[in-house]
Design a protein around this motif. Structure first.
Motif, PDB file in Angstrom:
ATOM      1  N   GLU A   5       0.902  -1.033  -0.033  1.00 22.43           N
ATOM      2  CA  GLU A   5       0.035   0.156  -0.047  1.00 22.43           C
ATOM      3  C   GLU A   5       0.871   1.329   0.205  1.00 22.43           C
ATOM      4  N   TRP A   6       1.875   1.293   0.771  1.00 22.45           N
ATOM      5  CA  TRP A   6       2.953   2.351   0.850  1.00 22.45           C
ATOM      6  C   TRP A   6       3.619   2.691  -0.769  1.00 22.45           C
ATOM      7  N   ARG A   7       4.084   1.465  -1.245  1.00 19.25           N
ATOM      8  CA  ARG A   7       4.640   1.567  -2.332  1.00 19.25           C
ATOM      9  C   ARG A   7       3.798   2.199  -3.533  1.00 19.25           C
ATOM     10  N   LEU A   8       2.528   1.935  -3.391  1.00 13.18           N
ATOM     11  CA  LEU A   8       1.506   2.490  -4.497  1.00 13.18           C
ATOM     12  C   LEU A   8       1.482   4.146  -4.008  1.00 13.18           C
ATOM     13  N   VAL A   9       1.598   4.538  -2.816  1.00 13.54           N
ATOM     14  CA  VAL A   9       1.466   5.663  -2.649  1.00 13.54           C
ATOM     15  C   VAL A   9       2.752   6.605  -3.240  1.00 13.54           C
ATOM     16  N   GLY A  10       4.143   6.025  -3.109  1.00 17.39           N
ATOM     17  CA  GLY A  10       5.044   6.513  -3.737  1.00 17.39           C
ATOM     18  C   GLY A  10       4.962   6.681  -5.227  1.00 17.39           C
ATOM     19  N   LYS A  11       4.470   5.483  -5.731  1.00 26.46           N
ATOM     20  CA  LYS A  11       4.264   5.519  -6.947  1.00 26.46           C
ATOM     21  C   LYS A  11       3.257   6.813  -7.695  1.00 26.46           C
ATOM     22  N   ARG A  12       2.456   6.834  -7.027  1.00 23.97           N
ATOM     23  CA  ARG A  12       1.536   7.924  -7.306  1.00 23.97           C
ATOM     24  C   ARG A  12       2.056   9.313  -7.095  1.00 23.97           C
ATOM     25  N   LEU A  13       2.891   9.472  -6.057  1.00 21.45           N
ATOM     26  CA  LEU A  13       3.641  10.656  -5.745  1.00 21.45           C
ATOM     27  C   LEU A  13       4.581  10.960  -6.847  1.00 21.45           C
ATOM     28  N   ALA A  14       5.363   9.877  -7.489  1.00 15.96           N
ATOM     29  CA  ALA A  14       6.263  10.091  -8.395  1.00 15.96           C
ATOM     30  C   ALA A  14       5.648  10.196  -9.750  1.00 15.96           C
ATOM     31  N   ALA A  15       4.126  10.177  -9.941  1.00 19.65           N
ATOM     32  CA  ALA A  15       3.784  10.517 -11.368  1.00 19.65           C
ATOM     33  C   ALA A  15       3.197  11.881 -11.287  1.00 19.65           C
ATOM     34  N   ILE A  16       3.158  12.765 -10.476  1.00 18.65           N
ATOM     35  CA  ILE A  16       2.830  14.119 -10.115  1.00 18.65           C
ATOM     36  C   ILE A  16       3.537  14.962 -11.140  1.00 18.65           C
ATOM     37  N   PRO A  17       4.872  15.112 -10.979  1.00 19.54           N
ATOM     38  CA  PRO A  17       5.411  16.017 -11.970  1.00 19.54           C
ATOM     39  C   PRO A  17       4.849  16.014 -13.459  1.00 19.54           C
ATOM     40  N   ALA A  18       4.887  14.750 -14.064  1.00 18.25           N
ATOM     41  CA  ALA A  18       4.438  14.486 -15.285  1.00 18.25           C
ATOM     42  C   ALA A  18       3.157  14.745 -15.602  1.00 18.25           C
ATOM     43  N   TYR A  19       2.432  14.465 -14.607  1.00 19.60           N
ATOM     44  CA  TYR A  19       0.741  14.833 -14.576  1.00 19.60           C
ATOM     45  C   TYR A  19       0.473  16.178 -14.745  1.00 19.60           C
ATOM     46  N   LEU A  20       1.418  17.050 -14.212  1.00 19.54           N
ATOM     47  CA  LEU A  20       1.052  18.209 -14.124  1.00 19.54           C
ATOM     48  C   LEU A  20       1.897  18.852 -15.716  1.00 19.54           C
ATOM     49  N   ASP A  21       2.792  18.215 -15.989  1.00 19.54           N
ATOM     50  CA  ASP A  21       3.344  18.737 -17.612  1.00 19.54           C
ATOM     51  C   ASP A  21       2.393  18.673 -18.497  1.00 19.54           C
ATOM     52  N   VAL A  22       1.239  17.564 -18.532  1.00 19.93           N
ATOM     53  CA  VAL A  22       0.377  17.473 -19.441  1.00 19.93           C
ATOM     54  C   VAL A  22      -0.825  18.252 -18.931  1.00 19.93           C
ATOM     55  N   ALA A  23      -1.038  18.672 -18.091  1.00 19.87           N
ATOM     56  CA  ALA A  23      -2.009  19.594 -17.488  1.00 19.87           C
ATOM     57  C   ALA A  23      -1.539  21.078 -18.192  1.00 19.87           C
ATOM     58  N   ARG A  24      -0.345  21.535 -18.164  1.00 19.22           N
ATOM     59  CA  ARG A  24      -0.156  22.553 -18.742  1.00 19.22           C
ATOM     60  C   ARG A  24      -0.252  22.726 -20.124  1.00 19.22           C
ATOM     61  N   ALA A  25       0.248  21.665 -20.735  1.00 15.57           N
ATOM     62  CA  ALA A  25      -0.132  21.490 -22.382  1.00 15.57           C
ATOM     63  C   ALA A  25      -1.642  21.712 -22.547  1.00 15.57           C
ATOM     64  N   ASN A  26      -2.303  21.076 -21.886  1.00 18.65           N
ATOM     65  CA  ASN A  26      -3.925  20.992 -22.063  1.00 18.65           C
ATOM     66  C   ASN A  26      -4.438  22.722 -21.976  1.00 18.65           C
ATOM     67  N   LEU A  27      -4.177  23.183 -20.874  1.00 19.65           N
ATOM     68  CA  LEU A  27      -4.450  24.362 -20.471  1.00 19.65           C
ATOM     69  C   LEU A  27      -3.840  25.343 -21.483  1.00 19.65           C
TER      70      LEU A  27
END
Length: 578
Positions: free
Chosen positions: A101-123
């Protein structure tokens, strides 16, 4: 099958969205090929509800929602991690979560920078095409929310993780992973906030929140299963506002008389100020600080549970518990009090009743008088949201999976709000249910002051019908909506004009502005409370007439709750036929 999703964030990249759109079209064709007449009554409800869900998801795609979804991009990563913590397996001594369960928390945290890159492109694509978010959303959810997220991921989350992990064998490496990924996520949100400041003109005067009358009526009809037009709803809301204002005035005049206060109630202006005067008298008993405020809510919630048990209103288990906690900082800009249920498909986890601290602001604390606590505690707690969701969770096997699903994100401007007609309608109904007179108790659970605030809660939800329809169909400007709220809900005429000179008026105006901002970004959510409650009342009256002397209020309530979190319009006929 769903567990691995806890380590991911939604993919908003154009290719991924096109794949989603293709799936929706495939589902639509498959759904249209089913003959609903051949289905059981229960499955026929599910079929109709799925049709509404598919239609809404396509509606969002066609609007290009992802090109302006600032609040979604900011809230989703926080809420994803926060809900992961809520649903973790409980261990001894207050510890939470196993290594996976904690490994999945770390995995989701690590995905945030790329997620926000996509957000900027869409906006950026939306900005170039003119599909632009409202400046208030950019400022409040985008910039302020991103900076609150940075603090959460950098400081709050690692501190929480340390407490939840304790001395487990994998704690050291997990804490290091969470702190490192949290710092990276924090920097990404700081960069996102700076980009929003550079990109959007926050001083522009154009309002960009209105959904439009055609789209608004489509949502009411398709998603909420209410056939009324915007004009019908606007007039209905005005009637409801006048009805509850009249009832509040009657109770306020009675309280004033009992307290030896002579007040005028002859004109609308006199009525508003006299009601406010009575509430001001009640507000002299207000909490000294946020700690006392939280304690009052917890004590009142416990009293409500005892009241329900004593009168056998529901079959309340002895181990039933209601948790009330301070609202996380990232959610405080739009929330005063709210309830987040536990994940329905998980056996572990508890729901959370969030109460937003005032920062020990004296004027804001005075808005939380002792008499005002009961109504909110019942709405969010018992027998409102907390009881509703715990009852449904215990009987989850009887509720189809699709009735738990809420397309769009949760509590942001992409939400479908299909569940709100049932859940918020039930919570508002619970407020009235607790007011039913009992022997020696003319206001049921409430004393006279608490009943006055219960009526104001009903007035608030009635006013939301006018405001929500008005904002999103062009009948009301943003500033007109704020003033309508202060005049008709806060009963403080001209509060915003008085705000620079009066601290109390300033608190009222600020509260109204927060409410209107929420309504401006969540079209059709605000109307679901009143419409849902009255749909329940209408079903109850029809069910009582059908059952006659065999009618049981508890049976009706349990039948309603077993229908799940979908608008009553989808199941009214089936419930009455049962």
């Amino acid at each position: 099958a769903l567990a691995p999703l806890a380590g991911r964030l939604r993919d908003y990249a154009p290719a991924a969205l096109e794949t989603e759109a293709q799936e929706y079209r495939r589902w639509e064709r498959s759904h249209a090929g089913i003959d609903a007449a051949l289905l059981s009554s229960t499955t026929r409800i599910d079929h109709a509800f799925m049709g509404a869900q598919i239609a809404f998801l396509q509606f969002q795609m066609e609007r290009g929602y992802h090109e302006r979804a600032v609040d979604t991009y900011v809230t989703e990563p926080f809420r994803g991690v926060d809900w992961q913590l809520q649903q973790m397996r409980s261990l001894s001594d207050g510890l939470l979560g196993d290594a996976e369960e904690w490994r999945l928390v770390g995995k989701r945290l690590a995905a945030i920078p790329a997620y926000l890159d996509v957000a900027r492109a869409n906006l950026e694509a939306g900005r170039k095409s003119g599909n632009v978010p409202d400046r208030r959303m950019v400022q409040r959810d985008g910039i302020a929310g991103s900076r609150a997220n940075a603090t959460y991921f950098r400081s709050t989350l690692p501190a929480q993780a340390k407490g939840f992990l304790g001395g487990q064998r994998f704690a050291g490496s997990t804490l290091s992973d969470v702190a490192g990924a949290g710092e990276t996520a924090a920097r990404a949100f700081e960069q996102f906030a700076a980009w929003l400041e550079r990109t959007y003109p926050l001083t522009e005067s154009v309002d960009r929140f209105a959904l439009g009358e055609t789209a608004y009526e489509w949502r009411v009809r398709t998603v909420l299963r209410d056939e009324r037009t915007a004009s019908d709803l606007y007039a209905y809301g005005a009637d409801q506002v006048e009805e509850y204002t009249r009832r509040i005035a009657e109770v306020a005049e009675r309280i004033a008389s009992d307290r030896g206060i002579r007040l005028p109630f002859g004109t609308n202006q006199d009525r508003a100020w006299s009601i406010r005067r009575v509430m001001g008298d009640l507000s002299t008993e207000s909490p000294a600080n946020d700690d006392e405020l939280l304690r009052w809510y917890r004590e009142t919630a416990a009293r409500a549970v005892s009241y329900g048990r004593e009168r056998s209103m529901f079959d309340v288990p002895q181990d039933y518990q209601l948790e009330i906690a301070p609202t996380p900082p990232v959610l405080r800009s739009t929330i005063d009090a709210t309830y987040f249920p536990a994940p329905p498909f998980k056996k572990a986890g508890v729901g959370r009743f969030y109460l937003t601290p005032t920062g020990n602001d004296p004027a804001a604390l005075r808005e939380h008088s002792r008499a005002s606590v009961a109504d909110t505690a019942i709405h969010e707690g018992f027998p409102g949201h907390d009881w509703h969701f715990k009852y449904m969770t215990r009987r989850a096997a009887d509720i189809s999976n699709i009735r738990w699903l809420t397309p769009g994100a949760v509590e942001d401007s992409s939400a479908m709000w299909c569940d709100s007609m049932a859940t918020e309608g039930w919570a508002l109904y619970a407020e009235e249910l607790m007011a039913e007179p009992q022997s020696g108790k003319p206001y049921g659970f409430y004393d006279a002051g608490e009943y006055l605030y219960q009526l104001q809660g009903q007035l608030l939800r009635a006013a939301r019908v006018c405001i929500d329809v008005g904002l999103h169909t062009g009948r009301m400007s943003y500033d007109e909506a704020v003033n309508y709220f202060t005049d008709h809900v806060s009963l403080y005429p001209g509060a915003c004009a008085r705000a620079p000179m009066e601290s109390a008026a300033s608190a009222v105006c600020d509260g109204a502005a927060r409410a209107i901002y929420r309504y401006s970004k969540w079209p059709t959510q605000a109307i679901t409370y009143n419409l849902g409650k009255n749909a329940i009342v209408a079903m109850r009256d029809a069910y009582r007439a059908r059952k006659g002397s065999a009618y049981s209020a508890r049976e009706f309530h349990e039948r309603f709750m077993r229908m799940g979190t979908i608008p009553p319009g989808f199941f009214r006929d089936a419930l009455l036929a049962g």
